[in-house]
Design an enzyme around this catalytic site. Structure first.
Site, PDB file in Angstrom:
ATOM      1  N   ASP A  14      14.067  11.146  39.319  1.00  0.00           N
ATOM      2  CA  ASP A  14      12.652  10.790  39.323  1.00  0.00           C
ATOM      3  C   ASP A  14      12.364   9.623  40.269  1.00  0.00           C
ATOM      4  O   ASP A  14      11.254   9.486  40.771  1.00  0.00           O
ATOM      5  CB  ASP A  14      12.232  10.419  37.891  1.00  0.00           C
ATOM      6  N   CYS A  31      -3.160  11.377  37.852  1.00  0.00           N
ATOM      7  CA  CYS A  31      -3.253  10.666  36.583  1.00  0.00           C
ATOM      8  C   CYS A  31      -4.679  10.192  36.365  1.00  0.00           C
ATOM      9  O   CYS A  31      -5.408   9.901  37.329  1.00  0.00           O
ATOM     10  CB  CYS A  31      -2.291   9.469  36.584  1.00  0.00           C
ATOM     11  N   CYS A  38      28.231  -2.920  31.418  1.00  0.00           N
ATOM     12  CA  CYS A  38      27.109  -2.967  32.357  1.00  0.00           C
ATOM     13  C   CYS A  38      27.153  -1.782  33.320  1.00  0.00           C
ATOM     14  O   CYS A  38      26.148  -1.139  33.595  1.00  0.00           O
ATOM     15  CB  CYS A  38      27.149  -4.276  33.143  1.00  0.00           C
ATOM     16  N   CYS A  54      20.891   7.951  31.702  1.00  0.00           N
ATOM     17  CA  CYS A  54      21.526   8.086  33.011  1.00  0.00           C
ATOM     18  C   CYS A  54      21.703   6.731  33.698  1.00  0.00           C
ATOM     19  O   CYS A  54      22.762   6.420  34.216  1.00  0.00           O
ATOM     20  CB  CYS A  54      20.687   9.018  33.886  1.00  0.00           C
TER      21      CYS A  54
END
Length: 366
Positions: free
Chosen positions: A277, A15, A326, A255
Site C-alpha cells: 500500500d 474520499c 525491532c 507486515c
C-alpha cells in the site's frame, strides 16, 4: 497453493474527507494517473475469481481507500455474491473494510454484521486531536460523524477496531485519548505512525511525528496499557501484542513489524496489482488481474526483487541488542536507517523487562 490476501481499492484514492496528512493522497500525486475511479463489477469478478482459484486454504479480502464505501453498498453485496459463486473449494473467506465511518447507516452495518466483515474505523482520538487534521471538503471536523458511525456498528454488533494515526497532536494527547477509548469500550486498537509525503520525509509539517515525540508516545501508552493489564483489564493494542508474540517466538501478523516485506497484493480500481500500500507507484506495478494470473504477478514480484530489497538492513541494526524484536522496522521508514530508530531503542530500553513479564502472563492466559 498458499493462503492469499488481497487489499482492494474500490474507489481508488477518492474520499469524502480531506485529511491533511493522508499518505495515499500524496502517493497518487507521484504517478501518471492519480485516480482510477470506481472499480467495475467486471474487474471485481476477475479479482475474486482469480484469488479463490489461486488458493486452496483461505483467502482474505480487505476493502480500503480513499474511502471504499463511496463505491456504494451494491458493490459490496456483489462482492459477497461473487465470493459464494467462485468458492468452489470451500475455502475459509475473511472480509474486512477500513472506513472513516462517516458514510455508515443501518443498511451498511447490517451488511457487515450478516457477512462477518471486520470493520476498521479511522479515529484520531478525542475531538480536538481528530478534528485538527481529519476534515471534510468544507474544512469541517468529522469527529461527531465518526462517533455516530461507531454507534451504528455497536448497535448492530459488528466486530470493529479503532485505527489511530500517531501524529504530532495524537502523540501529545495519548493519556486523554487512551482514557477516552476505555470509556467508550474500544477494546481493539491500532496506532500507526504518521508518514510525511514521499521524498519529503525530513521536512516538518504541523502533523509531522518526530522520533522524540514518537518515543515519548510509545512509553506513555505502554505505561497506561501495562497498568491496566496488571489489573486484569486488557485493551488489545496491536503493536504491543505483536512484541509479546515475538518474545514468545510466535508468528506475527503485521507486515511492517516482521523486518521483511511479505507477499502483498494491493489492487487498484483498474485491477492493477502492487506489492504494498505504501508503494502504489508506476514503477512497482506487478500486473493487472483483468489480464494477468497470480503466477505472472508473483513472477514480476520476483523480477523487481521487492521482498528481497526489504531484507537489507542498516549496519547499526546488525549489532543492536533489540534487533530480534525491532527487526529494523517497516521498509517505508528506512532512509536507509529507520527514521524512528531512536524512538524504538528508547522504548525497548524502557519496557523490555515489562514486555517479558507480560509475555509470561500471556502464556498462562493463552
Amino acid at each position: 497453493m498458499p493462503n492469499i490476501s488481497v487489499l482492494i481499492k474500490p474507489a481508488s484514492g477518492m474520499c469524502n474527507l480531506q485529511c491533511r496528512y493522508c499518505f495515499y493522497h500524496d502517493e497518487v500525486k507521484n504517478r501518471k494517473v492519480e485516480s482510477y475511479g470506481f472499480m467495475s463489477e467486471e474487474t471485481l469478478e476477475n479479482v475474486i475469481q482469480k484469488t479463490l482459484d489461486f488458493s486452496d486454504t483461505a483467502c482474505s479480502f480487505t476493502y480500503q481507500g480513499g474511502e471504499p464505501l463511496l463505491r456504494g453498498i451494491d458493490f459490496f453485496k456483489k462482492s459477497v455474491e461473487l465470493q459464494k459463486k467462485y468458492n468452489t473449494k470451500g475455502l475459509k473467506i475473511l472480509n474486512a473494510v477500513q472506513t472513516n465511518a462517516t458514510c455508515l447507516n443501518d443498511e451498511w452495518a447490517e451488511l457487515f454484521k450478516q457477512n462477518n466483515f471486520l470493520t476498521g474505523v479511522s479515529l484520531d482520538g478525542i475531538l480536538f486531536s481528530h478534528d485538527s487534521f481529519r476534515i471534510d471538503s468544507k474544512g469541517d471536523g468529522t469527529f461527531e460523524r465518526v462517533m455516530e458511525g461507531i454507534e451504528l456498528l455497536k448497535k448492530h454488533k459488528v466486530d470493529y477496531n479503532i485505527l489511530t494515526v500517531v501524529n504530532a497532536l495524537t502523540a501529545k494527547k495519548i493519556p486523554q485519548i487512551y482514557e477516552f477509548y476505555k470509556q467508550n469500550d474500544f477494546a481493539y486498537l491500532q496506532f500507526i505512525p504518521c508518514l510525511n509525503p514521499l521524498y519529503k520525509e525530513k521536512e516538518r509539517y504541523p502533523y509531522t511525528l518526530t522520533p522524540k515525540a514518537y518515543g515519548h508516545f510509545l512509553k506513555t501508552l505502554f505505561d497506561l496499557w501495562y497498568k491496566d493489564v496488571k489489573e486484569g483489564l486488557i485493551l488489545h493494542i496491536q503493536q504491543f501484542e505483536e512484541y509479546v508474540k515475538m518474545l514468545l517466538l510466535m508468528p506475527i501478523d503485521v507486515c511492517g513489524m516482521s523486518g521483511v516485506c511479505s507477499s502483498q497484493n494491493v489492487i487498484e480500481a483498474d485491477g492493477e496489482v502492487y506489492p504494498c500500500d505504501f508503494y502504489m507507484l508506476d514503477e512497482y506495478k506487478l500486473g493487472n488481474l483483468n489480464k494477468s494470473s497470480f503466477m505472472e504477478i508473483n513472477k514480476k514480484r520476483e523480477e523487481i526483487r521487492f521482498i528481497e530489497e526489504s531484507e537489507k538492513i542498516h549496519d547499526d541494526c546488525k549489532c543492536c541488542k533489540y534487533m530480534s524484536i525491532c527487526r529494523g522496522g517497516c521498509r517505508r521508514h528506512r532512509m536507509p536507517k529507520n527514521y524512528f530508530c531512536s524512538s524504538y531503542y528508547e522504548f525497548f530500553d524502557y519496557t523490555i523487562n515489562r514486555l517479558e513479564e507480560i509475555a509470561e502472563l500471556y502464556k498462562k492466559i493463552y
